[in-house]
Structure formats: structure tokens, C-alpha cells
Design a protein around this motif. Structure first.
Motif, short mmCIF file in Angstrom:
data_model
loop_
_atom_site.label_atom_id
_atom_site.label_comp_id
_atom_site.label_asym_id
_atom_site.label_seq_id
_atom_site.Cartn_x
_atom_site.Cartn_y
_atom_site.Cartn_z
N VAL A 162 0.84 -1.20 0.00
CA VAL A 162 0.00 0.00 0.00
C VAL A 162 0.87 1.25 0.00
O VAL A 162 0.60 2.22 -0.73
CB VAL A 162 -0.96 -0.01 1.21
CG1 VAL A 162 -1.72 1.30 1.30
CG2 VAL A 162 -1.93 -1.18 1.10
N GLY A 163 1.94 1.23 0.79
CA GLY A 163 2.85 2.38 0.81
C GLY A 163 3.52 2.61 -0.52
O GLY A 163 3.71 3.75 -0.96
N SER A 164 3.88 1.52 -1.20
CA SER A 164 4.51 1.64 -2.52
C SER A 164 3.53 2.19 -3.54
O SER A 164 3.90 2.95 -4.45
CB SER A 164 5.01 0.27 -2.99
OG SER A 164 6.00 -0.22 -2.11
N MET A 165 2.26 1.80 -3.40
CA MET A 165 1.24 2.21 -4.35
C MET A 165 0.92 3.70 -4.25
O MET A 165 0.72 4.38 -5.26
CB MET A 165 -0.03 1.38 -4.07
CG MET A 165 -0.94 1.17 -5.25
SD MET A 165 -2.34 0.12 -4.77
CE MET A 165 -1.52 -1.40 -4.28
N PHE A 166 0.86 4.21 -3.04
CA PHE A 166 0.40 5.58 -2.82
C PHE A 166 1.48 6.55 -2.38
O PHE A 166 1.23 7.74 -2.26
CB PHE A 166 -0.75 5.58 -1.80
CG PHE A 166 -1.97 4.85 -2.29
CD1 PHE A 166 -2.69 5.34 -3.36
CD2 PHE A 166 -2.37 3.67 -1.70
CE1 PHE A 166 -3.82 4.67 -3.83
CE2 PHE A 166 -3.49 2.99 -2.15
CZ PHE A 166 -4.22 3.49 -3.22
#
Length: 442
Positions: A162-166
Motif C-alpha cells: 500500500v505504501g509503494s502504491m500511494f
């Protein structure tokens, strides 16, 4: 024989039941499991306590009234003299509040009564007819009254995805993530039992090409494959639970789907976190699997770096070997598609650490409180516990068995979670946790 030896005997892989369906290695409800729940049926519409075994439910109130099941401290005849018992109530809270000695005593007695060599219940046709209810045709209810619900964010793989995505993939994890179990307080009032339909939520959506938000139905409805634990012994306000003692406060585990409106969440979560995107529904499985039943499947948790602060340290293994699956079945389709297979053993923060951190400020917990693990994702692309990750926010649609694709959940879809521990010739399973999506209002 000591209580601990008797408890160990309930886990003996050679123990078989006279209910032959329970001896199937693929049956979730073996004699080694004996999970607790609340049920009703056509014969008796009153919700009451039961234990799943094979294809049946053992009516605990019937066994207690027949004096085949006694709680610690109850003298001879005491059970029959009381018209309302803890097992005839509509939730398990009062039974759980009796404490771990009572939980274990009931487990030991049931394991003996249901063992192949024990004739007491097996050979009494009348009593067996009253005490054993076929699971088919029963209604399963929310097993506990839930005073409070907290959801954590404890899968390193999920948080990284999720951190990589956003955010920047190089800084996917926030600095505090590796120092403590991150969590938020959810809505206990909207926790529902498996099989309850879930309505698509409305809310504010911020579209990329518009300056202000619009109001409408969620367009990115998602699941979160989680487990949850039920607090069995609370703590007083101002008195934290030590990490080393935390598991003694846990009654057992359930499957948990924390339905998520990703587009509503993306707009509202700054600065205080999820709100309407999570509060509309959380689904749990109806059977609570005790930690005693899970004991043979205890495994080491992932190595934690940096070493946690002192109050979050515990010796030994505190993860469990639980296999997990997500399945999706569109409306009108016979066969579900398995979207992901993952594993509870991947969880970075343990249940003990979650409970210790939750109470370290002096926050009190109560019997029946529900604590969600957070989305459970594994290291491979087919082991992610949410559609957000599986489709990488809609960029990579998933093909379904009988045709069509999905990026997020559509109206009429039924989502099902399953979980189990596989032993040598037996299984300790959770059953399933499912819900069908209804269209949004308006």
C-alpha cells in the motif's frame, strides 16, 4: 490426570470421534477443534451456545441440563436446577467471563464425550437426538456481544504494498510502522456474522479531474482478508496487559473481513485515518476457535528488526500455521474463483503484541472485544489479501473461472474467506466468512 495433561489429550492426533464426519482429514470441525458459537434451529428458535463437530452442533445447554457437562464449581444437580444457564443465552460473553479454567474444563469434557470409545452420549439415542443438531438448516448468529472493535495494520507485506502504491516505494513504510502495531478504533456496532448481506456504501469521492468531491456510491469496494481475536479476560482501566501474559487474555480467533471503500478512504483518511470507508460493515465467521485448539500449530513469527521496545517483547513462538483463502462468486454463477491464498504466519506483529500495545496506555478491554489483525498478505502476487493489491489498484484485472474479470467488487458478488490448520489426518478449521454485496441506496 492433571488438567494440563487432560488438555493435551484433547489434541491427541489419534483421538477419533464416533461422529465419523469429524474424522475426515478435510473436515474443519474435528474432535481436536471444538469451536464455540451461537446457533438456533427450527426446533428451537432461541439462540444458544453450541460447539461444532463434524456435520453437527452440540447443544451445550442440553448437555448441561442432562448433567453431562459441568462448569467448575457447580455441584451435583446444580446444572439441572437452573433454568437459565450461560449456555442458553444469546451470546457467549457470560460463558467466556467465567475464565480460562471454565473454557478448558468444557473442552476436556466434550472431547471425552465425543471420543469414539465413550458410550455415554453415543449409545443414548434419545439424548443424542436432543443434544446433536445437524448444521444444515441451523442459523448461526454473532457469537459474542462486541463492546469494542480495533483493527490493526500488522502485515509488513500489505503495508509495504500500500505504501509503494500511494507513496514513494523507497519509503513505503512510515517510520513508526516497525516500532509498534499500528491500529485504529472501528465500529463495533456494524460487525456482522457471516452470511449477512452487506450494502455498498455511499460517501464522498474525490475524482482526479474535479476540484471538489462528489457524493455517490463507492466505486472501489474491496475486501480485507484478516483474522480477529476475541478478548476473554479484560483489564482494568489504567492497568496494562504485559506482552508475556497477553495470550492468557485471548479466548480464541475468528476469520474477519474488514470491507473497505478504497475511494472513500483515499479522500478521507488524512489526517485522522479511516472513518466512513470502514465503518459500514465488518464480517466475522460464526465459530470461535480457541487458542488451545491452535496450540499444535504454533510457529515462530517473522524476525523483527529493530528489536521492539521492552514492553513489546516476548519469548518463544507466537504465530500460527493457518492457511487462508479468498474466493469470489458473481451473482448467478455456480463456481467461485479463488483469488488468493496466503498465510497467517506472515504477520509481523503478533496478537500478544497487539493486545499489549493496545493497553500500554492504560486503555481497558472487556470480554468480547474484537481485535482485527489487519489485511494479511504474503510475499507473492497471488498471496495478497485485498483486491487493491491483487489488481494493483485496478491496473491488473483478475480473470474469473466462468468468464469476466474483476478489479474491485461488483453488486451481487459473494466474497468468502476460509482458513484452517492442517494436522496429521485432521484439520482445525474456522469454517467460512462470507457476504454478498447489495446495491447502494439511492
Amino acid at each position: 490426570m492433571s488438567v494440563l495433561n487432560e488438555l493435551q489429550a484433547t489434541l491427541d492426533v489419534s483421538r477419533k470421534s464416533w461422529l465419523e464426519a469429524a474424522n475426515d482429514p478435510a473436515c474443519d470441525f474435528s474432535i481436536q477443534n471444538l469451536p464455540f458459537g451461537i446457533f438456533s434451529d427450527a426446533r428451537n428458535s432461541a439462540p444458544r451456545a453450541g460447539v461444532a463437530i463434524g456435520e453437527h452442533i452440540v447443544d451445550l445447554a442440553v448437555l448441561q441440563a442432562s448433567e453431562l457437562l459441568r462448569l467448575p464449581g457447580a455441584g451435583a444437580g446444580a446444572s439441572a436446577a437452573v433454568s437459565e444457564t450461560v449456555f442458553s443465552r444469546a451470546t457467549l460473553n457470560d460463558f467466556i467471563a467465567l475464565g480460562r479454567d471454565a473454557w478448558r474444563s468444557v473442552r476436556i469434557q466434550l472431547s471425552h464425550l465425543l471420543a469414539r470409545e465413550t458410550a455415554t452420549l453415543r449409545d443414548s439415542a434419545g439424548l443424542r437426538e436432543r443434544a446433536l443438531v445437524p448444521q444444515a438448516g441451523t442459523t448461526l448468529h454473532l457469537p459474542v456481544q462486541i463492546p469494542g472493535y480495533t483493527d490493526f495494520y500488522s502485515s509488513k507485506e500489505h503495508a509495504t504494498n500500500v505504501g509503494s502504491m500511494f507513496r514513494d516505494p523507497k519509503h513505503a513504510l512510515m517510520p513508526n510502522w516497525s516500532e509498534m502495531p499500528i491500529g485504529y478504533n472501528g465500529r463495533a456496532s456494524s460487525v456482522v456474522v457471516s452470511g449477512t448481506p452487506v450494502r455498498r456504501p455511499n460517501g464522498q469521492l474525490k475524482l482526479p479531474d474535479q476540484e471538489r468531491p462528489v457524493f455517490g456510491a463507492c466505486r472501489k469496494l474491496d475486501i480485507e482478508l484478516e483474522t480477529g481475536f476475541i478478548v476473554g479476560r479484560g483489564n482494568a482501566l489504567g492497568e496494562p496487559i504485559a506482552c508475556a501474559d497477553a495470550e492468557a487474555h485471548i479466548f480464541g480467533m475468528v476469520l474477519l473481513n474488514d470491507w473497505s471503500a478504497r475511494d472513500i478512504q483515499q479522500w478521507e483518511y488524512v489526517p485522522l485515518g479511516p472513518f466512513n470507508a470502514k465503518s459500514f460493515a465488518t464480517t466475522i465467521s460464526p465459530w470461535i476457535v480457541t487458542l488451545d485448539a491452535l496450540e499444535p500449530f504454533r510457529v515462530a513469527q517473522p524476525v523483527q528488526e529493530p528489536q521492539p521496545l521492552e514492553y513489546l517483547r516476548h519469548d518463544g513462538a507466537h504465530a500460527f500455521d493457518i492457511a487462508l483463502e479468498v474466493r469470489l462468486r458473481p451473482q448467478g454463477v455456480q463456481e467461485a474463483t479463488t483469488l488468493a491464498r496466503t498465510h497467517f504466519r506472515h504477520m509481523y506483529w503478533t496478537m500478544a503484541q497487539q493486545l499489549a500495545h493496545h493497553t500500554v496506555s492504560g486503555c481497558n478491554t472487556r470480554v468480547g472485544d474484537l481485535m482485527g489483525s489487519g489485511t494479511i498478505s504474503g510475499p507473492t502476487t497471488d498471496s495478497y489479501g485485498s483486491l487493491l493489491e491483487l489488481t494493483w489498484n485496478g491496473q491488473n484485472p483478475l480473470a474469473l473461472k466462468e468468464g469476466g474479470t474483476r478489479t474491485f467488487i461488483e453488486d451481487g458478488d459473494e466474497l468468502t474467506l476460509a482458513g484452517w490448520c492442517q494436522g496429521e489426518g485432521y484439520r482445525v478449521g474456522f469454517g467460512t466468512c462470507s457476504g454478498e454485496i447489495l446495491p447502494a441506496l439511492g
